[in-house]
Design a protein around this motif. Structure first.
Motif, PDB file in Angstrom:
ATOM      1  N   GLU A  31      -0.223  43.935  19.202  1.00 18.40           N
ATOM      2  CA  GLU A  31      -0.349  42.805  18.282  1.00 18.40           C
ATOM      3  C   GLU A  31      -1.454  43.026  17.251  1.00 18.40           C
ATOM      4  O   GLU A  31      -1.283  42.678  16.072  1.00 18.40           O
ATOM      5  CB  GLU A  31      -0.568  41.509  19.068  1.00 18.40           C
ATOM      6  N   GLU A  32      -2.558  43.639  17.666  1.00 20.77           N
ATOM      7  CA  GLU A  32      -3.649  43.931  16.721  1.00 20.77           C
ATOM      8  C   GLU A  32      -3.201  44.879  15.620  1.00 20.77           C
ATOM      9  O   GLU A  32      -3.702  44.822  14.493  1.00 20.77           O
ATOM     10  CB  GLU A  32      -4.848  44.516  17.465  1.00 20.77           C
ATOM     11  N   GLU A  33      -2.263  45.759  15.954  1.00 19.88           N
ATOM     12  CA  GLU A  33      -1.777  46.740  14.975  1.00 19.88           C
ATOM     13  C   GLU A  33      -0.526  46.278  14.236  1.00 19.88           C
ATOM     14  O   GLU A  33       0.095  47.052  13.513  1.00 19.88           O
ATOM     15  CB  GLU A  33      -1.512  48.082  15.665  1.00 19.88           C
ATOM     16  N   GLY A  34      -0.138  45.017  14.431  1.00 19.30           N
ATOM     17  CA  GLY A  34       0.969  44.462  13.657  1.00 19.30           C
ATOM     18  C   GLY A  34       2.334  44.546  14.296  1.00 19.30           C
ATOM     19  O   GLY A  34       3.339  44.233  13.644  1.00 19.30           O
ATOM     20  N   ALA A  35       2.403  44.960  15.554  1.00 22.02           N
ATOM     21  CA  ALA A  35       3.699  44.969  16.244  1.00 22.02           C
ATOM     22  C   ALA A  35       4.092  43.532  16.577  1.00 22.02           C
ATOM     23  O   ALA A  35       3.235  42.655  16.723  1.00 22.02           O
ATOM     24  CB  ALA A  35       3.620  45.803  17.516  1.00 22.02           C
ATOM     25  N   ARG A  36       5.397  43.303  16.698  1.00 22.61           N
ATOM     26  CA  ARG A  36       5.913  41.978  17.030  1.00 22.61           C
ATOM     27  C   ARG A  36       6.599  42.053  18.387  1.00 22.61           C
ATOM     28  O   ARG A  36       7.436  42.924  18.617  1.00 22.61           O
ATOM     29  CB  ARG A  36       6.912  41.532  15.967  1.00 22.61           C
ATOM     30  N   ILE A  37       6.232  41.166  19.296  1.00 20.48           N
ATOM     31  CA  ILE A  37       6.871  41.125  20.611  1.00 20.48           C
ATOM     32  C   ILE A  37       8.264  40.538  20.424  1.00 20.48           C
ATOM     33  O   ILE A  37       8.414  39.418  19.915  1.00 20.48           O
ATOM     34  CB  ILE A  37       6.045  40.276  21.612  1.00 20.48           C
ATOM     35  N   THR A  38       9.289  41.294  20.800  1.00 20.83           N
ATOM     36  CA  THR A  38      10.670  40.849  20.603  1.00 20.83           C
ATOM     37  C   THR A  38      11.299  40.329  21.887  1.00 20.83           C
ATOM     38  O   THR A  38      12.247  39.556  21.835  1.00 20.83           O
ATOM     39  CB  THR A  38      11.536  41.989  20.039  1.00 20.83           C
ATOM     40  N   THR A  39      10.794  40.775  23.019  1.00 21.81           N
ATOM     41  CA  THR A  39      11.211  40.248  24.323  1.00 21.81           C
ATOM     42  C   THR A  39       9.944  39.982  25.100  1.00 21.81           C
ATOM     43  O   THR A  39       9.171  40.906  25.367  1.00 21.81           O
ATOM     44  CB  THR A  39      12.106  41.243  25.096  1.00 21.81           C
ATOM     45  N   GLU A  40       9.712  38.723  25.407  1.00 22.23           N
ATOM     46  CA  GLU A  40       8.499  38.346  26.124  1.00 22.23           C
ATOM     47  C   GLU A  40       8.445  38.990  27.501  1.00 22.23           C
ATOM     48  O   GLU A  40       9.475  39.391  28.056  1.00 22.23           O
ATOM     49  CB  GLU A  40       8.410  36.831  26.256  1.00 22.23           C
ATOM     50  N   ARG A  77       8.505  45.476  18.614  1.00 20.14           N
ATOM     51  CA  ARG A  77       8.925  46.191  17.406  1.00 20.14           C
ATOM     52  C   ARG A  77       7.657  46.598  16.653  1.00 20.14           C
ATOM     53  O   ARG A  77       6.853  45.758  16.273  1.00 20.14           O
ATOM     54  CB  ARG A  77       9.804  45.319  16.519  1.00 20.14           C
ATOM     55  N   HIS A  78       7.509  47.901  16.474  1.00 19.12           N
ATOM     56  CA  HIS A  78       6.337  48.452  15.792  1.00 19.12           C
ATOM     57  C   HIS A  78       6.462  48.256  14.284  1.00 19.12           C
ATOM     58  O   HIS A  78       7.570  48.160  13.762  1.00 19.12           O
ATOM     59  CB  HIS A  78       6.241  49.956  16.059  1.00 19.12           C
ATOM     60  N   PRO A  79       5.321  48.275  13.580  1.00 16.88           N
ATOM     61  CA  PRO A  79       5.409  48.324  12.122  1.00 16.88           C
ATOM     62  C   PRO A  79       6.223  49.574  11.746  1.00 16.88           C
ATOM     63  O   PRO A  79       6.050  50.637  12.336  1.00 16.88           O
ATOM     64  CB  PRO A  79       3.945  48.479  11.689  1.00 16.88           C
ATOM     65  N   GLY A  80       7.134  49.432  10.858  1.00 15.73           N
ATOM     66  CA  GLY A  80       8.013  50.551  10.514  1.00 15.73           C
ATOM     67  C   GLY A  80       9.375  50.431  11.173  1.00 15.73           C
ATOM     68  O   GLY A  80      10.310  51.121  10.788  1.00 15.73           O
ATOM     69  N   GLY A  81       9.493  49.582  12.200  1.00 12.85           N
ATOM     70  CA  GLY A  81      10.812  49.272  12.738  1.00 12.85           C
ATOM     71  C   GLY A  81      11.190  49.785  14.104  1.00 12.85           C
ATOM     72  O   GLY A  81      12.158  49.313  14.680  1.00 12.85           O
TER      73      GLY A  81
END
Length: 129
Positions: free
Chosen positions: A79-88, A101-105
């Protein structure tokens, strides 16, 4: 800390997929279990995900499975690096997991194994990592 990373292989039939991987890796499955209607087996650096295509499709969005020492610390770093949690976070027979999902996809499954599974797959040295 990352303990190991698995390339995901998709198969219709786990029993048919394993002999070739066992021969190529020189290893038997270190881990084999059923989760939500699909069969999984870890052989060498591969995680075979087998079952009907519609069942496998629920997990096809991730490109790899990464086993970590601490899922909470991993989530914070993601999360600090901008990733988005897609499945909790959820639980399975092997421990806790989430998808991000990492930055960049790229999308990756992160797993924190139970102590018992860590020792089974990685050996006694797993407790010192």
């Amino acid at each position: 800390m990352i303990l190991t990373t698995y390339a995901r292989l998709w198969a219709d039939d786990l029993g048919a997929a394993l002999p070739l991987l066992e021969r190529l890796t020189g290893q038997r499955p270190a881990l084999r279990f059923v989760f939500e209607g699909i069969e999984l087996a870890a052989v060498g650096d591969f995680l075979v995900i087998a079952g009907p295509a519609d069942m496998r499709a629920r997990y096809a969005h991730a490109t790899a499975t990464v086993v970590v020492t601490d899922l909470d610390h991993t989530r914070a770093a993601l999360e600090e690096e901008g990733a988005r949690i897609t499945t909790e976070e959820a639980a399975s027979a092997t421990g806790r997991f989430l998808y991000a999902r990492h930055p960049g996809g790229a999308e990756v499954e992160y797993v924190e194994w139970t102590a018992e599974i860590r020792r089974k797959v990685l050996g006694p040295q797993a407790d010192t990592r």
